[in-house]
Design an enzyme around this catalytic site. Structure first.
Site, PDB file in Angstrom:
ATOM      1  N   PRO A  82       0.840  -1.206   0.000  1.00 49.43           N
ATOM      2  CA  PRO A  82       0.000   0.000   0.000  1.00 49.43           C
ATOM      3  C   PRO A  82       0.868   1.246   0.000  1.00 49.43           C
ATOM      4  O   PRO A  82       1.845   1.326   0.746  1.00 49.43           O
ATOM      5  CB  PRO A  82      -0.783  -0.117   1.319  1.00 49.43           C
ATOM      6  CG  PRO A  82       0.023  -1.039   2.176  1.00 49.43           C
ATOM      7  CD  PRO A  82       0.740  -1.962   1.245  1.00 49.43           C
ATOM      8  N   MET A  83       0.541   2.201  -0.854  1.00 50.56           N
ATOM      9  CA  MET A  83       1.287   3.463  -0.906  1.00 50.56           C
ATOM     10  C   MET A  83       0.341   4.604  -1.228  1.00 50.56           C
ATOM     11  O   MET A  83      -0.270   4.638  -2.311  1.00 50.56           O
ATOM     12  CB  MET A  83       2.374   3.411  -1.991  1.00 50.56           C
ATOM     13  CG  MET A  83       3.624   2.672  -1.580  1.00 50.56           C
ATOM     14  SD  MET A  83       4.867   2.725  -2.879  1.00 50.56           S
ATOM     15  CE  MET A  83       4.337   1.387  -3.929  1.00 50.56           C
ATOM     16  N   VAL A  84       0.248   5.550  -0.278  1.00 52.12           N
ATOM     17  CA  VAL A  84      -0.581   6.730  -0.486  1.00 52.12           C
ATOM     18  C   VAL A  84      -0.142   7.426  -1.771  1.00 52.12           C
ATOM     19  O   VAL A  84       1.057   7.572  -2.024  1.00 52.12           O
ATOM     20  CB  VAL A  84      -0.453   7.689   0.732  1.00 52.12           C
ATOM     21  CG1 VAL A  84      -1.016   9.058   0.414  1.00 52.12           C
ATOM     22  CG2 VAL A  84      -1.180   7.099   1.932  1.00 52.12           C
ATOM     23  N   GLU A  95      -3.662   3.684   1.351  1.00 53.77           N
ATOM     24  CA  GLU A  95      -4.478   3.727   2.559  1.00 53.77           C
ATOM     25  C   GLU A  95      -5.628   4.722   2.369  1.00 53.77           C
ATOM     26  O   GLU A  95      -5.409   5.862   1.965  1.00 53.77           O
ATOM     27  CB  GLU A  95      -3.631   4.181   3.756  1.00 53.77           C
ATOM     28  CG  GLU A  95      -4.467   4.353   5.005  1.00 53.77           C
ATOM     29  CD  GLU A  95      -3.731   5.051   6.136  1.00 53.77           C
ATOM     30  OE1 GLU A  95      -3.032   6.055   5.891  1.00 53.77           O
ATOM     31  OE2 GLU A  95      -3.872   4.598   7.275  1.00 53.77           O
ATOM     32  N   CYS A 128       1.511   3.117   9.742  1.00 52.29           N
ATOM     33  CA  CYS A 128       1.809   4.452   9.216  1.00 52.29           C
ATOM     34  C   CYS A 128       2.211   5.392  10.349  1.00 52.29           C
ATOM     35  O   CYS A 128       1.442   5.625  11.277  1.00 52.29           O
ATOM     36  CB  CYS A 128       0.601   5.023   8.467  1.00 52.29           C
ATOM     37  SG  CYS A 128       0.976   6.609   7.717  1.00 52.29           S
ATOM     38  N   HIS A 130       6.299  -4.828   8.276  1.00 48.11           N
ATOM     39  CA  HIS A 130       7.345  -3.897   7.839  1.00 48.11           C
ATOM     40  C   HIS A 130       8.399  -3.931   8.953  1.00 48.11           C
ATOM     41  O   HIS A 130       8.132  -3.475  10.067  1.00 48.11           O
ATOM     42  CB  HIS A 130       6.732  -2.498   7.651  1.00 48.11           C
ATOM     43  CG  HIS A 130       7.745  -1.458   7.288  1.00 48.11           C
ATOM     44  ND1 HIS A 130       7.454  -0.118   7.254  1.00 48.11           N
ATOM     45  CD2 HIS A 130       9.045  -1.573   6.935  1.00 48.11           C
ATOM     46  CE1 HIS A 130       8.542   0.564   6.904  1.00 48.11           C
ATOM     47  NE2 HIS A 130       9.520  -0.308   6.708  1.00 48.11           N
ATOM     48  N   ALA A 180       7.239  -1.892  -1.724  1.00 44.92           N
ATOM     49  CA  ALA A 180       6.718  -0.537  -1.920  1.00 44.92           C
ATOM     50  C   ALA A 180       7.664   0.237  -2.840  1.00 44.92           C
ATOM     51  O   ALA A 180       7.453   0.309  -4.056  1.00 44.92           O
ATOM     52  CB  ALA A 180       6.543   0.166  -0.580  1.00 44.92           C
ATOM     53  N   ARG A 181       8.758   0.782  -2.282  1.00 48.36           N
ATOM     54  CA  ARG A 181       9.589   1.688  -3.083  1.00 48.36           C
ATOM     55  C   ARG A 181      10.169   1.047  -4.335  1.00 48.36           C
ATOM     56  O   ARG A 181      10.181   1.670  -5.403  1.00 48.36           O
ATOM     57  CB  ARG A 181      10.700   2.283  -2.210  1.00 48.36           C
ATOM     58  CG  ARG A 181      10.163   3.316  -1.213  1.00 48.36           C
ATOM     59  CD  ARG A 181      11.174   3.586  -0.133  1.00 48.36           C
ATOM     60  NE  ARG A 181      11.466   2.370   0.619  1.00 48.36           N
ATOM     61  CZ  ARG A 181      12.584   2.141   1.309  1.00 48.36           C
ATOM     62  NH1 ARG A 181      13.534   3.055   1.318  1.00 48.36           N
ATOM     63  NH2 ARG A 181      12.754   1.019   1.976  1.00 48.36           N
TER      64      ARG A 181
END
Ligand code: FNR
Length: 339
Positions: A17-19, A42, A115, A182, A241-242
């Site tokens: 998940p990545m805003v 999110e 988060c 994470h 993610a990244r």
């Protein structure tokens, strides 16, 4: 392997998940390259609870639209069995309301417990939940019993291994289908090394699938590294993610594609699904990384619309053609709805 029907989380590779990054175009792109599961950005329960579910016949999507007409969440048939809806919540009842609103259109529900940003923690959401295990339990139990799709959560690690293991065992008892970990403490930033030993301790302490996260940049740079990270952590699955944001073709078993190609494919999805232009720009700038001040980067930054962004990538014709197709669809829908 992916099961047909109910989504399982063992031996999968997921888009984290990545805003702002995890909107529909990025999720579809990640699926194209080989991700098994894709998490949305999110979405905050209070905002989602006000949304209307709208069938968008022109785009062939399902949209969750806020009272101010903003599309908070857009999804489509293609990802229905693969998309996980991640929620920011601190309230069991509100969480259930939102989960029930979206459950027909997504494959699973995830609760964000990792988060560290103020907009999450100030409402008791995100990483703030980690210091309130009773609330975690209440939210997850409510969701597990209230929806018919799998429920998962994503945590960060606690100050000691013992606390971390105690928490995940408590979480496992709620009936969740998987836990994403994470491997960083709440005050740690992405530049800090990820604690694989903590993820390993979690993987050994529970019998549900654990999804290892936090490996981008130092450990996971290519597709082959994904499996190494999985082995190093002893987890069943991996979430990126990244590394995926910088180049989503990392999910492909083939060689990493040039980022120019990935940006083009991303932009085509953004045009096709009428993605918010500022969102499109944000994602492209993340992909450009140190080239964000290049002539192309400057053109992207100056663009205000998807049409202008298309020009920067020489995709005017694709843009024009897509617009015409959508207009034709609108016209035919209007004609067919007339008496
Ligand atoms: C994130 N992260 C994140 N986590 C989460 O649970 N919900 C979210 O909406 C976001 N948003 C977000 C946006 C952006 C731009 C980044 C880079 C990260 C955290 C992310 O999912 C992940 O846990 C960390 O980035 C560590 O994984 P990687 O990057 O090492 O693979």
């Amino acid at each position: 392997m992916m099961a047909v029907g109910r989504l399982t989380f063992s031996n999968i590779t997921a888009l984290a998940p990545m805003v702002r990054v995890g909107t529909l175009p990025m999720r579809l792109l990640a699926l194209d390259y080989g991700a098994d599961v894709v998490y949305c950005e999110e979405l905050i329960d209070i905002k989602m609870a006000q949304c209307q579910r709208v069938l968008n016949e022109v785009l062939e999507t399902v949209d969750f639209v806020a009272p101010d007409d903003r599309v908070m969440f857009r999804t489509c048939e293609r990802e229905r069995d693969r998309v996980v809806f991640q929620m920011g919540t601190a309230d069991p009842d509100r969480a259930l309301t939102v989960a029930q609103l979206v459950e027909k259109d997504v494959a699973a529900i995830d609760v964000n417990m990792g988060c560290p940003k103020e907009y999450s923690t100030k409402g008791g959401m995100g990483v703030a939940l980690l210091s309130d295990p009773d609330r975690i339990e209440a939210i997850l139990k409510k969701l597990v019993t209230g929806v018919s799709i799998p429920v998962t959560c994503k945590i960060r690690i606690l100050p000691t291994m013992e606390e971390t293991v105690n928490l995940v065992q408590k979480i496992e008892k709620t009936g969740v289908a998987a836990i994403a970990v994470h491997g960083r403490f709440k005050e740690e930033r992405p530049r800090h090394p990820v604690h694989c030993d903590y993820i390993q301790a979690v993987a050994q302490a529970v019998s549900i699938p654990v999804i290892a996260n936090g490996g981008s940049s130092d450990l996971v740079k290519t597709n082959a590294d994904i499996d190494e990270f999985r082995k190093l952590t002893g987890a069943s699955s991996v979430m990126l993610a990244r590394a995926a944001m910088w180049n989503a073709s990392i999910f492909s078993k083939q060689e990493l594609l040039p980022v120019e190609k990935v940006m083009e494919e991303y932009l085509k999805y953004a045009i096709r699904y009428d993605n918010n232009a500022f969102n499109t720009k944000y994602c492209l700038c993340q992909m450009l990384r140190d080239k964000v001040e290049s002539p192309l980067g400057k053109q992207v930054q100056a663009a205000q619309t998807n049409a202008e962004i298309s020009e920067a990538y020489g995709l005017q014709e694709f843009y024009q053609h897509t617009q015409e197709q959508q207009q034709a669809k609108r016209d035919s829908l209007q004609t067919s709805s007339q008496p």
